[in-house]
Design a protein around this motif. Structure first.
Motif, PDB file in Angstrom:
ATOM      1  N   ALA A 150     -20.923 -29.076  23.012  1.00 61.33           N
ATOM      2  CA  ALA A 150     -20.673 -30.459  22.600  1.00 61.33           C
ATOM      3  C   ALA A 150     -21.010 -31.430  23.727  1.00 61.33           C
ATOM      4  O   ALA A 150     -21.640 -32.479  23.485  1.00 61.33           O
ATOM      5  N   ARG A 151     -20.594 -31.095  24.956  1.00 57.46           N
ATOM      6  CA  ARG A 151     -20.891 -31.970  26.107  1.00 57.46           C
ATOM      7  C   ARG A 151     -22.390 -32.164  26.301  1.00 57.46           C
ATOM      8  O   ARG A 151     -22.848 -33.247  26.619  1.00 57.46           O
ATOM      9  N   GLN A 209     -24.652 -31.759  23.990  1.00 58.66           N
ATOM     10  CA  GLN A 209     -25.256 -32.106  22.702  1.00 58.66           C
ATOM     11  C   GLN A 209     -26.270 -31.051  22.255  1.00 58.66           C
ATOM     12  O   GLN A 209     -27.385 -31.358  21.871  1.00 58.66           O
ATOM     13  N   ASP A 252     -17.688 -20.969  24.273  1.00 54.20           N
ATOM     14  CA  ASP A 252     -17.479 -22.250  24.953  1.00 54.20           C
ATOM     15  C   ASP A 252     -18.096 -23.389  24.141  1.00 54.20           C
ATOM     16  O   ASP A 252     -19.092 -23.994  24.540  1.00 54.20           O
ATOM     17  N   PRO A 253     -17.504 -23.700  22.971  1.00 54.25           N
ATOM     18  CA  PRO A 253     -18.071 -24.762  22.132  1.00 54.25           C
ATOM     19  C   PRO A 253     -18.009 -26.139  22.787  1.00 54.25           C
ATOM     20  O   PRO A 253     -18.835 -27.005  22.493  1.00 54.25           O
ATOM     21  N   GLN A 254     -17.072 -26.341  23.708  1.00 57.44           N
ATOM     22  CA  GLN A 254     -16.979 -27.632  24.397  1.00 57.44           C
ATOM     23  C   GLN A 254     -18.222 -27.885  25.246  1.00 57.44           C
ATOM     24  O   GLN A 254     -18.696 -29.020  25.352  1.00 57.44           O
ATOM     25  N   ALA A 255     -18.753 -26.855  25.876  1.00 58.95           N
ATOM     26  CA  ALA A 255     -19.964 -27.005  26.694  1.00 58.95           C
ATOM     27  C   ALA A 255     -21.140 -27.436  25.820  1.00 58.95           C
ATOM     28  O   ALA A 255     -21.921 -28.305  26.206  1.00 58.95           O
TER      29      ALA A 255
END
Length: 109
Positions: free
Chosen positions: A63-64, A66, A58-61
């Motif tokens: 990124a969100r 930081q 879950d790379p988006q998590a």
């Protein structure tokens, strides 16, 4: 993956939402998870919810939130948000840095 809270009778009502960001199942990530589970069981009783986020899945998590290094532990609730990076081996330092109030266990001075 969510790990359910444990029921531990305590007079303290402060509840914590903790999110641990790991990278796959590296030794350092496994160590952080083991340390965190021990801290939660021994110090927080049933006053927490723990979410494990694998940044490879879950790379988006990441990124969100930081998150740039793993393992990273974020105390989402109560506000303000607190975070710590590392294997969480120094339990007293984790409690202090994240401002986690331990339960008062029987037999403690």
């Amino acid at each position: 993956m969510r790990i359910p809270t444990r029921n531990g009778g305590t007079a303290m009502t402060e509840r914590y939402l903790l999110r641990l960001f790991i990278s796959d199942h590296t030794d350092r990530s496994r160590c952080a998870l083991e340390n965190l589970e021990q801290i939660c069981a021994e110090e927080l009783g049933g006053r927490y919810e723990l979410e494990i986020v694998d940044i490879l899945l879950d790379p988006q998590a990441a990124a969100r939130e930081q998150v740039f290094a793993t393992p990273t532990l974020i105390r989402e609730l109560p506000h303000p948000v607190r975070r710590i990076v590392g294997d969480l081996a120094d339990h007293e330092q984790v409690l202090e840095d994240l401002e986690l109030l331990p339960i008062l266990a029987k037999g403690r001075d």
